[in-house]
Design an enzyme around this catalytic site. Structure first.
Site, PDB file in Angstrom:
ATOM      1  CG  HIS A   1     -67.803  31.137 -18.992  1.00  0.00           C
ATOM      2  ND1 HIS A   1     -67.405  29.884 -19.371  1.00  0.00           N
ATOM      3  CD2 HIS A   1     -67.211  31.366 -17.792  1.00  0.00           C
ATOM      4  CE1 HIS A   1     -66.598  29.362 -18.455  1.00  0.00           C
ATOM      5  NE2 HIS A   1     -66.471  30.243 -17.481  1.00  0.00           N
TER       6      HIS A   1
ATOM      7  CE  LYS B   1     -59.139  25.327 -13.013  1.00  0.00           C
ATOM      8  NZ  LYS B   1     -60.223  26.238 -13.350  1.00  0.00           N
TER       9      LYS B   1
ATOM     10  NE  ARG C   1     -69.860  27.955 -11.077  1.00  0.00           N
ATOM     11  CZ  ARG C   1     -68.902  27.147 -11.496  1.00  0.00           C
ATOM     12  NH1 ARG C   1     -69.087  26.397 -12.530  1.00  0.00           N
ATOM     13  NH2 ARG C   1     -67.744  27.104 -10.859  1.00  0.00           N
TER      14      ARG C   1
ATOM     15  CB  SER D   1     -65.152  24.826 -18.074  1.00  0.00           C
ATOM     16  OG  SER D   1     -65.506  26.136 -18.394  1.00  0.00           O
TER      17      SER D   1
HETATM   18  O1  PNS Z   1     -61.979  30.186 -14.955  1.00  0.00           O
HETATM   19  P1  PNS Z   1     -61.091  30.059 -13.746  1.00  0.00           P
HETATM   20  O2  PNS Z   1     -60.128  28.904 -13.924  1.00  0.00           O
HETATM   21  O3  PNS Z   1     -61.862  29.988 -12.466  1.00  0.00           O
HETATM   22  O4  PNS Z   1     -60.221  31.410 -13.701  1.00  0.00           O
HETATM   23  C1  PNS Z   1     -59.242  31.629 -12.709  1.00  0.00           C
HETATM   24  C2  PNS Z   1     -58.315  32.798 -13.109  1.00  0.00           C
HETATM   25  C3  PNS Z   1     -57.740  32.545 -14.466  1.00  0.00           C
HETATM   26  C4  PNS Z   1     -59.112  34.088 -13.117  1.00  0.00           C
HETATM   27  C5  PNS Z   1     -57.173  32.899 -12.051  1.00  0.00           C
HETATM   28  O5  PNS Z   1     -56.569  31.656 -11.904  1.00  0.00           O
HETATM   29  C6  PNS Z   1     -56.130  33.949 -12.441  1.00  0.00           C
HETATM   30  O6  PNS Z   1     -56.367  35.113 -12.314  1.00  0.00           O
HETATM   31  N1  PNS Z   1     -54.982  33.481 -12.960  1.00  0.00           N
HETATM   32  C7  PNS Z   1     -53.902  34.344 -13.377  1.00  0.00           C
HETATM   33  C8  PNS Z   1     -52.716  34.224 -12.415  1.00  0.00           C
HETATM   34  C9  PNS Z   1     -52.972  35.027 -11.161  1.00  0.00           C
HETATM   35  O7  PNS Z   1     -53.084  36.230 -11.158  1.00  0.00           O
HETATM   36  N2  PNS Z   1     -53.068  34.292 -10.018  1.00  0.00           N
HETATM   37  C10 PNS Z   1     -53.242  34.889  -8.729  1.00  0.00           C
HETATM   38  C11 PNS Z   1     -54.655  35.383  -8.537  1.00  0.00           C
HETATM   39  S1  PNS Z   1     -54.950  35.415  -6.860  1.00  0.00           S
END
Ligand code: PNS
Length: 162
Positions: A18, A42, A91, A129
């Site tokens: 990150h 999660k 990745r 992570s």
């Molecule tokens: O680090 P991660 O867990 O891969 O991040 C995922 C994240 C937080 C970017 C994604 O889950 C997100 O944008 N969550 C906010 C809620 C949302 O907008 N969900 C719909 C996106 S399609």
């Protein structure tokens, strides 16, 4: 006009992968907001405040980086911040399908937003992570995979839970 990007994620915890993506996005944008999503599915290991502290510690005092948290949909947060661009790290192949869905869903929800992907450096392509947490939980060495403060606090959490 300030070129602003949002770098969203769970950051539970932030890894060196990150940090690398963040540094590389700073070469393209004037300001990057690292945005911790509060409502991901999660169950987190670290609280939002702990994660904010880890990120701040990892980036030092760079005034071009802001650390924030948001609830709800990403595209709404991006709009609220007056941004157009979201940065995500990519990745190996496994990330692609999920990121593809995420980017398209976000585009459908909020037409103005564009997602750009930066490929992780080869030294970080296997770092996530969740893997880092698993390795730490079983007593493995995560040196060099996460910033020093994260390593220290991961080890403390593991010690407390055993
Ligand atoms: O680090 P991660 O867990 O891969 O991040 C995922 C994240 C937080 C970017 C994604 O889950 C997100 O944008 N969550 C906010 C809620 C949302 O907008 N969900 C719909 C996106 S399609």
């Amino acid at each position: 006009m300030t070129k602003l990007a949002i770098y969203p994620g769970s950051f539970d915890p932030i890894t060196n992968g990150h940090v690398d993506i963040l540094h590389r996005s700073l070469a393209m944008f004037d300001k990057v907001v690292v945005a911790i999503a509060e409502n991901v599915r999660k169950a987190p290991l670290f609280t939002i405040e702990e994660r904010k502290r880890h990120i701040r510690e990892a980036v030092g005092n760079d005034p071009r980086v802001e650390v924030d948290a948001f609830e709800g949909l990403l595209h709404e947060y991006v709009k609220k911040r007056g941004a157009r661009v979201v940065v995500r790290g990519l990745r190996a192949l496994a990330d692609f399908e999920y990121e593809f869905q995420l980017a398209h869903m976000n585009r459908r929800l909020g037409g103005q937003m564009e997602t750009i992907f930066l490929m992780t450096s080869e030294k970080d392509f296997f770092v996530s992570s969740s893997l880092v947490k698993e390795v730490a939980q079983f007593g493995g060495d995560v040196t060099g995979l996460v910033p020093p403060l994260v390593q220290q606090e991961l080890e403390q959490k593991v010690r407390r839970s055993t």
